[in-house]
Design an enzyme around this catalytic site. Structure first.
Site, PDB file in Angstrom:
ATOM      1  N   CYS A 138      -1.667  -9.490  -5.349  1.00 37.25           N
ATOM      2  CA  CYS A 138      -1.342  -9.691  -3.930  1.00 37.25           C
ATOM      3  C   CYS A 138      -1.555  -8.402  -3.151  1.00 37.25           C
ATOM      4  O   CYS A 138      -0.719  -7.498  -3.177  1.00 37.25           O
ATOM      5  CB  CYS A 138       0.096 -10.177  -3.787  1.00 37.25           C
TER       6      CYS A 138
ATOM      7  N   CYS B   4       1.042  -7.752  -0.440  1.00 40.37           N
ATOM      8  CA  CYS B   4       2.330  -7.256  -0.949  1.00 40.37           C
ATOM      9  C   CYS B   4       2.222  -5.779  -1.344  1.00 40.37           C
ATOM     10  O   CYS B   4       3.120  -4.996  -1.083  1.00 40.37           O
ATOM     11  CB  CYS B   4       2.771  -8.033  -2.187  1.00 40.37           C
ATOM     12  N   ASP B   5       1.155  -5.420  -2.025  1.00 38.99           N
ATOM     13  CA  ASP B   5       1.116  -4.110  -2.690  1.00 38.99           C
ATOM     14  C   ASP B   5       0.113  -3.117  -2.114  1.00 38.99           C
ATOM     15  O   ASP B   5       0.185  -1.928  -2.412  1.00 38.99           O
ATOM     16  CB  ASP B   5       0.763  -4.307  -4.181  1.00 38.99           C
TER      17      ASP B   5
END
Ligand code: NAP
Length: 321
Positions: free
Chosen positions: A145, A148-149
């Site tokens: 992701c 997300c990261d």
């Protein structure tokens, strides 16, 4: 057979726990099926996809960030504080043809409920390499992701690779070009399946480069990723690509196989179809929340919001008697 539960929640990611918090505070005494412990094969990953996430930096309320497992433990604690009960089992099949609804557990027991909230999530597909999974679990620079990261300090101004040729891969790659020194898109064929607009965005980006006809056959590095081993799908030739991050974007699989024969309507990609705004499925009394019904946003915060909606919808449904 068990007593009839007011509401059973299947799944223990952000959607499931948020539904539980709201349902418990509404005196519905929810029962959450969290999935079986991680050491055994399970339909549901207990704690959901966040258990594979190291640092969560985009969930409001945590200015310093929080790890995925810590966040899920806090959600659970909050749900239990208001009377949520949990069981470490999967639901393996459902009979929603008559009320009360019947659900079969992985221990072969049948449980009954007047309302059910399905929050079983979707699992990111992985290439399936040992080193890929090792470095994904340890936060060593492998992720499924980018949203997300991707903004984590470890990836800033570094060369990164994205695997895949669909809209997700190109969207993630495009997002990463804002932080990375260079983004390589590794695709197994010589054309993308992503939309033309997404393709153009990548072709126009000065720090994105497409590596056609390549697959990742190993992920290199001990504690953190130092590169990937590529294999050319046409010539069979192997080469090393130095990168500090690998983002796997080869699709997701929604956890809906246990719904087979239940009558819950799924879309072509097997996500739960929600016919109208909110959490109601095509069956009255059955609600869905989180990634299992959302192939687009797939974020902890959007899943939690859907969990809230599902609990409120279930409460309304139950109050109508
Ligand atoms: P997808 O469209 O199924 O694409 C998956 C990609 O991964 C394909 O290019 C596929 O290669 C590749 N792939 C699959 N297994 C692989 C493996 N084992 N090794 C290497 N490559 C592999 O999945 P997605 O991109 O997640 O998109 C899912 C759906 O959401 C699509 O309908 C998409 O249009 C939609 N979506 C839309 C947006 C948007 O509109 N903004 C954003 C994201 C997603 P092949 O091409 O060779 O099969």
């Amino acid at each position: 057979m068990s007593e009839i539960e007011k509401v059973i929640i299947i799944g223990s990611g952000p959607a499931g726990w948020t539904a539980a918090i709201y349902a418990a505070r509404a005196d519905l005494s929810p029962l959450v099926f969290v999935g079986v412990p991680k050491t055994q094969p399970s339909i549901v990953l207990p704690g959901g996809q966040l258990m594979l996430t190291t640092e969560v930096e985009n969930y409001p309320g945590f200015p310093e960030g929080i790890t995925g497992p810590d966040m899920m433990a806090a959600f659970q604690k909050q749900a239990e504080r208001f009377g949520t009960r949990t069981r470490g089992e999967d639901i393996v099949s459902c009979d929603f043809s008559a009320k009360p609804f019947k659900l079969e557990t992985s221990k072969g027991e049948t449980v009954l409920a007047n309302a059910v909230i399905i929050a079983t999530g979707a699992t990111a597909n992985w290439i399936g390499l040992d080193n890929e999974m090792r470095l994904a679990r340890s936060g060593g620079g492998v992720s499924a992701c980018a949203v997300c990261d991707g903004a984590l300090p470890a990836f800033r101004d570094q060369p990164l690779a994205v695997v895949g040729g669909g809209d997700s891969a190109l969207e993630e790659a495009s997002y990463l070009t804002k932080f990375a020194s260079k983004v390589y898109i590794v695709h197994r064929r010589d054309e993308f399946r992503a939309s033309k607009a997404m393709q153009q965005r990548i072709f126009d980006s000065p720090n994105a480069e497409v590596l056609w006809n390549k697959v990742v056959v190993d992920v290199l590095g001990e504690d953190t990723i130092s590169g990937v081993l590529l294999k050319d799908t046409v010539t069979g030739e192997e080469s090393t690509l130095d990168v500090r991050g690998l983002f796997v974007a080869i699709g997701h699989t929604p956890t809906t196989s246990f719904l087979e024969g239940s009558g819950v309507q799924l879309d072509d990609a097997k996500y739960i179809h929600l016919p109208s705004r909110g959490s109601k499925t095509n069956i009255e009394g059955i609600f869905a929340a989180g990634d299992v019904a959302d192939s687009v946003y797939r974020q902890a915060i959007s899943a939690a919001g859907m969990g809230c909606q599902a609990a409120i919808d279930a409460e309304h449904y139950l109050s109508q008697g």
